[in-house]
Motif scaffolding. Structure first.
Motif, PDB file in Angstrom:
ATOM      1  N   ARG A 110      -9.689  70.071 -71.078  1.00  0.00           N
ATOM      2  CA  ARG A 110     -10.435  70.186 -72.343  1.00  0.00           C
ATOM      3  C   ARG A 110     -10.206  71.595 -72.861  1.00  0.00           C
ATOM      4  N   HIS A 138     -10.205  62.589 -78.341  1.00  0.00           N
ATOM      5  CA  HIS A 138     -10.921  62.484 -77.070  1.00  0.00           C
ATOM      6  C   HIS A 138     -10.746  61.034 -76.595  1.00  0.00           C
ATOM      7  N   GLN A 141     -13.092  59.226 -74.025  1.00  0.00           N
ATOM      8  CA  GLN A 141     -14.409  58.927 -74.603  1.00  0.00           C
ATOM      9  C   GLN A 141     -14.320  57.668 -75.473  1.00  0.00           C
ATOM     10  N   PRO A 271     -22.092  60.125 -78.519  1.00  0.00           N
ATOM     11  CA  PRO A 271     -21.334  60.615 -77.355  1.00  0.00           C
ATOM     12  C   PRO A 271     -22.098  61.684 -76.568  1.00  0.00           C
ATOM     13  N   PRO A 273     -23.469  65.809 -76.459  1.00  0.00           N
ATOM     14  CA  PRO A 273     -24.875  66.169 -76.572  1.00  0.00           C
ATOM     15  C   PRO A 273     -25.435  65.900 -77.974  1.00  0.00           C
TER      16      PRO A 273
HETATM   17  C1  NCD Z   1     -18.261  65.025 -77.225  1.00  0.00           C
HETATM   18  C2  NCD Z   1     -17.072  65.973 -77.223  1.00  0.00           C
HETATM   19  O1  NCD Z   1     -16.985  66.855 -76.360  1.00  0.00           O
HETATM   20  O2  NCD Z   1     -16.251  65.786 -78.083  1.00  0.00           O
HETATM   21  N1  NCD Z   1     -18.974  64.998 -76.040  1.00  0.00           N
HETATM   22  C3  NCD Z   1     -18.531  64.236 -74.991  1.00  0.00           C
HETATM   23  O3  NCD Z   1     -17.432  64.395 -74.507  1.00  0.00           O
HETATM   24  N2  NCD Z   1     -19.330  63.257 -74.560  1.00  0.00           N
HETATM   25  C4  NCD Z   1     -19.102  65.131 -78.424  1.00  0.00           C
HETATM   26  C5  NCD Z   1     -19.644  66.457 -78.867  1.00  0.00           C
HETATM   27  O4  NCD Z   1     -19.414  67.489 -78.255  1.00  0.00           O
HETATM   28  O5  NCD Z   1     -20.337  66.440 -79.874  1.00  0.00           O
END
Ligand code: NCD
Length: 314
Positions: A110, A138, A141, A271, A273
């Motif tokens: 990431r 992502h 996700q 997703p 937070p």
């Molecule tokens: C998301 C991300 O990191 O893109 N979170 C996740 O991976 N569950 C959403 C976000 O940060 O708003």
């Protein structure tokens, strides 16, 4: 999908998947769910190691990748908030990933820069999994989000999906619209302030597949006709001007009143937070899937993906 489609392959974008790939991943995901429920896990990834290289904050993605690897008997090199590695001394992304290429069998990355996962993938031999590249994509996700939808409804075809929030910088919606475009949803509605609209390339890609797509800045009129309401956080870290962020951050807030107007058979996803977009008293609504199903599915989907990427046999 035969088992070689993902074996030793990178996962960089949702657009790399065919419908058959997605369905094979989901079949494996169901198997993993059953495995966790009955035995907690197994040893099929014993002897393999995953590096989790996280340059941006993460709870669910990091935690579920680490748990997924360990439930399958694998080992981990957990690098979160990469200040503790040599990156803090000025090391380049290429040098860092080349290092972990020597120690591990897969690198989950990431990074705040769009395209960083591709740069990493080009630098190393082991497969690289994109766990979020800035405002880009992502894909893992999106797979867990789509699995959650597919698990809830008899079919993805015919559903009306409404995205609300930061559709410009929210990478999860970019990857999820791409996966939805493999199916025939009745329509996709993009609800955002004009400053945070879905990037044009994703809208065009939906149109090209003849999926009706609309953009609006009003959520209320969409609630009765929505099957899946997917809310996102306004991505504070992507704004140059924090005054703009402050102005837009709470444009949409889902409350109990919103839920009263939402279609009774709809589901509510996020997703996470969340930073105020969904009131906490909505959590007990049976249509709110974000804390239960959606998060747990993250574990099962990532177990499936790691297994498919690291193992030659089913
Ligand atoms: C998301 C991300 O990191 O893109 N979170 C996740 O991976 N569950 C959403 C976000 O940060 O708003």
């Amino acid at each position: 999908m035969n088992y070689h489609t993902l074996y030793h392959h990178d996962i960089l974008t949702s657009s790399q998947f065919t419908k058959a790939d997605v369905e094979a991943i989901f079949a494996k995901t169901k198997h993993m769910r059953e495995l966790v429920k009955t035995k907690g896990g197994n040893d099929t990834l014993k002897g393999t190691i995953m590096t989790a290289l996280f340059y941006e904050p993460s709870s669910r993605t990091f935690g579920s990748f680490v748990a997924a690897m360990q439930r399958l008997g694998g080992g981990i090199i957990p690098l979160q908030g990469v200040v503790y590695s040599s990156v803090a001394k000025g090391e380049t992304l290429e040098d860092t990933v080349k290092t972990f290429d020597n120690f591990s069998d897969v690198i989950v990355i990431r990074h705040p820069q769009q395209g960083a996962a591709n740069i990493a993938a080009n630098a190393v031999d082991v497969p690289v999994i994109n766990a979020g590249d800035g405002p880009g994509e992502h894909p893992t996700q999106a797979l867990l989000d789509l699995f959650t939808i597919a698990d809830h409804f008899p079919s993805i075809d015919g559903l009306t999906v409404t995205f609300a929030g930061d559709l410009l910088y929210g990478r999860t919606v970019h990857s999820l619209t791409t996966l939805l475009s493999l199916y025939a949803p009745a329509g996709i509605t993009c609800v955002s302030p004009s400053e945070l609209q879905m990037p044009i390339e994703f809208v065009q890609a939906l149109k090209k597949k003849n999926i009706p797509v609309r953009q609006t800045d009003e959520l209320e009129p969409e609630l009765v006709k929505t099957d899946v309401l997917y809310v996102t956080r306004v991505q504070r870290e992507r704004f140059r001007d924090l005054d703009v962020y402050e102005k837009l951050k709470h444009r949409y807030i889902v409350t109990k009143e919103t839920m009263n107007r939402l279609n009774k058979k709809a589901i509510l996803m996020h997703p996470f937070p969340r930073v105020g977009e969904i009131a906490t008293d909505v959590d007990s609504d049976s249509r709110a899937l974000y804390i239960r199903e959606q998060m747990r599915n993250g574990l099962y989907v990532r177990m499936a993906l790691l297994s498919l990427v690291l193992r030659k046999e089913p």
